[in-house]
Scaffold this motif. Structure first.
Motif, short mmCIF file in Angstrom:
data_model
loop_
_atom_site.label_atom_id
_atom_site.label_comp_id
_atom_site.label_asym_id
_atom_site.label_seq_id
_atom_site.Cartn_x
_atom_site.Cartn_y
_atom_site.Cartn_z
N TRP A 26 0.84 -1.21 0.00
CA TRP A 26 0.00 0.00 0.00
C TRP A 26 0.87 1.26 0.00
CZ3 TRP A 26 0.80 3.21 4.13
CH2 TRP A 26 1.48 2.64 5.23
N LEU A 27 2.02 1.19 0.66
CA LEU A 27 2.93 2.33 0.73
C LEU A 27 3.69 2.50 -0.58
CD1 LEU A 27 4.24 4.53 2.48
CD2 LEU A 27 5.86 2.80 3.26
N PHE A 28 4.22 1.40 -1.11
CA PHE A 28 5.01 1.46 -2.33
C PHE A 28 4.14 1.73 -3.57
CE2 PHE A 28 7.65 -1.46 0.39
CZ PHE A 28 8.53 -0.47 0.78
N ASN A 29 2.85 1.47 -3.47
CA ASN A 29 1.94 1.72 -4.59
C ASN A 29 1.39 3.14 -4.60
OD1 ASN A 29 2.24 -0.84 -5.65
ND2 ASN A 29 0.56 -1.68 -4.44
N THR A 30 1.77 3.95 -3.61
CA THR A 30 1.32 5.33 -3.55
C THR A 30 2.31 6.20 -4.33
OG1 THR A 30 0.34 4.96 -1.38
CG2 THR A 30 0.74 7.25 -2.01
N GLU A 31 1.78 7.06 -5.17
CA GLU A 31 2.63 7.88 -6.02
C GLU A 31 3.22 9.04 -5.23
OE1 GLU A 31 2.37 10.38 -10.19
OE2 GLU A 31 0.86 8.84 -9.75
N GLY A 32 4.53 9.04 -5.10
CA GLY A 32 5.23 10.09 -4.38
C GLY A 32 5.91 11.05 -5.33
N GLU A 33 6.91 11.72 -4.78
CA GLU A 33 7.65 12.72 -5.55
C GLU A 33 9.13 12.57 -5.20
OE1 GLU A 33 7.74 17.47 -5.26
OE2 GLU A 33 5.77 16.60 -5.57
N GLY A 34 9.92 12.11 -6.12
CA GLY A 34 11.33 11.85 -5.83
C GLY A 34 11.43 10.80 -4.73
N ASP A 35 12.24 11.08 -3.73
CA ASP A 35 12.34 10.15 -2.60
C ASP A 35 11.53 10.64 -1.40
OD1 ASP A 35 13.91 12.17 -1.50
OD2 ASP A 35 15.69 10.94 -1.25
N ASN A 36 10.61 11.56 -1.64
CA ASN A 36 9.68 12.07 -0.63
C ASN A 36 10.41 12.70 0.56
OD1 ASN A 36 7.42 11.12 -2.12
ND2 ASN A 36 7.77 9.09 -1.28
#
Length: 174
Positions: A26-36
């Motif tokens: 669930w965490l890795f499937n969330t779209e982030g930005e760079g390395d957050n």
């Protein structure tokens, strides 16, 4: 000036750090930005503290790619002793050891996990900063970031940042 103990962690919107079976998809499937913001934070610490369960999770899921090789790492454990290639195991009093660490020269100290260790630190009011990144996912059940408490912890908001779908909340302890 003593070093700060910082909690830097991600959780689901409903307060879980992993599913019941320790999965983080669930965490890795969330779209982030760079390395957050991870690299920026990582440069502020030179010491990592972990509970045994968190350490075992890292070993089982990261194989030979231990993520904190260039930091001093301590694992609190009742059953493992000594030093391995990545960490030193601490078997004594968690709180006393950490208070001594805080007085030593160096950068900040990162509580990587887990919930049991965090609870002990909260009881003793040892967490100085809280950086909690929230993923827009409701898991429904799992491993909670915060155990049931019989005390109140007051914080003051230091900042908010957005990394695409993630929201980072940064607090200082009062």
């Amino acid at each position: 000036m003593p070093r700060k103990i910082v909690l830097y962690i991600a959780m689901s919107l409903d307060g879980y750090i992993a599913t019941k079976d320790d999965h983080l998809e669930w965490l890795f499937n969330t779209e982030g930005e760079g390395d957050n913001g991870y690299s920026e934070f990582y440069d502020t610490v030179d010491t990592i503290i972990l509970g045994r369960r968190t350490y075992d999770w890292i070993l089982n899921n990261e194989s030979d790619n231990f993520p904190y090789k260039n930091k001093q790492c301590y694992v609190f454990s009742k059953t493992m002793f000594g030093i391995d290639k990545n960490v030193e195991f601490i078997n004594g009093n968690v709180i006393d050891f950490t208070k001594k660490l805080k007085q030593m020269d160096g950068k900040n100290i990162w509580i990587v996990g887990g919930g049991e260790l965090l609870h002990e630190f909260m009881e003793q009011r040892l967490v100085d900063e809280w950086i909690i990144t929230i993923a827009p996912t409701i898991i429904g059940d799992g491993i909670p970031l915060f155990k049931k408490l019989d005390f109140e912890t007051r914080l003051v908001l230091k900042g908010i940042r957005r990394f695409n779908q993630f929201t980072e909340l940064h607090y200082n302890s009062i």
